[in-house]
Design a protein around this motif. Structure first.
Motif, short mmCIF file in Angstrom:
data_model
loop_
_atom_site.label_atom_id
_atom_site.label_comp_id
_atom_site.label_asym_id
_atom_site.label_seq_id
_atom_site.Cartn_x
_atom_site.Cartn_y
_atom_site.Cartn_z
N GLU A 4 -1.08 15.78 -5.71
CA GLU A 4 -2.29 15.50 -4.93
C GLU A 4 -1.97 14.86 -3.58
OE1 GLU A 4 -5.43 16.35 -5.52
OE2 GLU A 4 -4.71 17.46 -7.28
N HIS A 5 -0.99 13.93 -3.57
CA HIS A 5 -0.71 13.22 -2.33
C HIS A 5 0.00 14.09 -1.28
CE1 HIS A 5 3.07 12.60 -4.65
NE2 HIS A 5 3.63 12.74 -3.47
N SER A 6 0.43 15.29 -1.68
CA SER A 6 1.13 16.17 -0.74
C SER A 6 0.29 17.36 -0.28
CB SER A 6 2.43 16.69 -1.37
OG SER A 6 3.36 15.65 -1.52
N LYS A 119 9.27 2.07 4.41
CA LYS A 119 9.18 2.26 2.96
C LYS A 119 9.15 0.94 2.21
CE LYS A 119 9.41 4.52 -0.98
NZ LYS A 119 8.25 5.29 -1.46
N ASN A 120 9.93 -0.02 2.66
CA ASN A 120 10.10 -1.26 1.91
C ASN A 120 9.27 -2.44 2.40
OD1 ASN A 120 12.01 -0.39 -0.11
ND2 ASN A 120 13.50 -0.20 1.55
N TYR A 121 8.56 -2.28 3.51
CA TYR A 121 7.80 -3.42 4.03
C TYR A 121 6.33 -3.14 4.32
CZ TYR A 121 12.22 -5.83 4.16
OH TYR A 121 13.40 -6.41 3.78
N ILE A 122 5.88 -1.90 4.18
CA ILE A 122 4.46 -1.61 4.33
C ILE A 122 3.84 -1.52 2.93
CG2 ILE A 122 2.73 0.05 5.13
CD1 ILE A 122 4.67 0.91 7.32
N ASN A 123 2.95 -2.44 2.63
CA ASN A 123 2.24 -2.39 1.35
C ASN A 123 1.19 -1.28 1.38
OD1 ASN A 123 3.32 -4.74 -0.19
ND2 ASN A 123 2.54 -5.90 1.56
N SER A 142 4.84 6.44 8.65
CA SER A 142 3.93 5.46 8.06
C SER A 142 3.03 6.13 7.03
CB SER A 142 3.08 4.82 9.16
OG SER A 142 2.15 3.91 8.60
N LYS A 143 2.51 7.28 7.37
CA LYS A 143 1.65 8.02 6.43
C LYS A 143 2.44 8.43 5.20
CE LYS A 143 -1.68 11.81 6.19
NZ LYS A 143 -2.34 12.92 6.93
N GLU A 144 3.68 8.84 5.40
CA GLU A 144 4.53 9.30 4.29
C GLU A 144 4.75 8.21 3.25
OE1 GLU A 144 7.09 11.98 2.14
OE2 GLU A 144 5.47 12.23 3.57
#
Length: 409
Positions: A4-6, A119-123, A142-144
């Motif tokens: 779904e997310h893709s 990947k590791n810092y955006i909640n 960011s969207k990915e």
């Protein structure tokens, strides 16, 4: 059959498509009659992709084992990590970075370093704060990773970095997010060629230190074009007196400075006053490396460290880089002088690969078509024409500003 997310994923890379259109036009009308100002690759005045002799020689002298073997570590070769520190901060980096903890992780180009950080810092649900003129892949990344983006205004009416808008944008998000990831592209910003002054860097850091009272701050400084800055690079203001919940990520790339665009070698350099923060960075980033790309080119890393850590080879590298930097400056000086003479507006430029001519948003398709009709191929960004001054031979720079003004007006 997509997850779904893709299902909404679809990309059209405008830059590479416009470059292909330029190549096609060159075959039809002749290379001399076409201006290809699309991709951020340095071309010499014969319109050939420039490479560095010292890099070519070193690459050819690498053994098969050095070229094709796995790296000895997910984080990268030890000599590569040392070379990245020296190259970015100087040989006396231990002194300049004192009171901070530093870790370096090898990544596939600067892109890998940026992706790793997002990947590791955006909640989930958080947004990254980007400049309103930017490299568009920041938004894709960011969207990915499940985030969004907002923008701050890069320039005020005086053509300086807009500290007021930046502060308002930072504080607004700091009040509602746990983590706030912010991107700077300095020096030689893509696509404007702007470089922050020491005063502006101090102002930015004061704002971010204040915001640390509200949330965690992760500042990314993308230094992909650092070696094309006509002035000496000084990153020290970015890592002076850092709060415990401030993390600086410097994203380094070999692509532009070594003319190694396809080799895909870069690094994620993390700096913090907190030992725990750096240890957490290392754990999470290595996990992401292993799960996404495993490790990067051993040959590329060895090539880099062999040159940077050898005094004679390093001097040769600097000499060859100065040729490219001076050539880009000559081209930019011609274009800027002619633009000034005919009152063609230019976004504030200091140095670097790109110059941007602003226009009213909404006219992008129309302007792209008009430029194409004049056999001028450039990247059209929202509200601007990005001219890759790095790729245009000097003789084609003359009268280019006038041609663009006729398209715009």
């Amino acid at each position: 059959m997509l997850a779904e997310h893709s299902k909404s994923k679809k990309i059209f890379d405008n830059g590479f498509q416009i470059s292909k259109n330029a190549d096609l036009a060159s075959k039809i009308y002749g290379k001399k009659n076409v201006i290809n100002a699309t991709l951020g690759i340095f071309y010499n005045d014969n319109e050939e992709m420039h490479t560095l002799d010292i890099v070519n020689d070193e690459y050819k002298n690498l053994s098969g084992k050095e070229l094709f073997n796995y790296s000895s570590s997910i984080s990268g070769e030890e000599l590569f990590i040392e070379a990245v520190k020296q190259y970015t901060f100087g040989k006396n980096y231990a002194r300049s970075l004192e009171n901070n903890f530093v870790e370096v992780i090898a990544t596939p180009g600067g892109s890998g370093a940026i992706y790793n950080t997002f990947k590791n810092y955006i909640n989930p649900g958080e947004v990254v704060l980007l400049p309103n003129y930017m490299w568009s892949s920041y938004k894709l990344m960011s969207k990915e990773v499940g985030g969004g983006h907002q923008t701050y205004s890069l320039f005020n009416k005086k053509g300086k970095f807009d500290l007021i808008n930046f502060k308002n944008s930072v504080i607004e998000l700091a009040k509602i997010q746990k983590n706030l990831v912010i991107v700077l592209n300095n020096p030689c910003h893509n696509p404007t060629g702007y470089t922050l002054s020491t005063y502006e860097i101090k102002g930015i850091m004061n704002i971010l230190k204040e915001a640390c009272n509200m949330c965690n701050i992760i500042l990314i400084n993308d230094i992909a074009y650092m070696d094309f800055n006509v002035k000496k690079n000084d990153l020290s203001e970015f890592y002076r007196d850092l709060p415990d919940n401030f993390l600086l990520i410097v994203t380094f790339s070999m692509s532009k400075s070594f003319c190694c665009y396809g080799l895909r070698v870069g690094a994620q350099i993390a700096i913090s006053s907190s030992k725990d923060t750096i240890e957490n960075f290392l754990d999470a980033s290595l996990y992401t490396c292993r799960s996404v790309w495993s490790n990067i080119s051993k040959g590329g890393m060895t090539l880099f460290s062999n040159i940077v850590l050898n005094r004679k080879k390093y001097r040769q590298l600097l000499l060859e880089q100065s040729y490219m930097r001076n050539m880009v400056k000559e081209r930019a000086d011609i274009f800027l002088a002619e633009a000034s003479a005919i009152n063609l507006p230019i976004l504030p430029y200091k140095s670097g690969f790109f110059i941007t001519i602003p226009f009213s948003q909404g006219l992008e398709k129309e302007i792209e078509t008009k430029l194409k009709n004049e056999n001028i191929f450039a990247i059209i960004i929202p509200g601007g024409i990005r001219i890759a001054i790095c790729s245009i031979p000097k003789y084609k720079i003359y009268n280019l500003a006038e041609k663009i003004k006729k398209v715009l007006y």
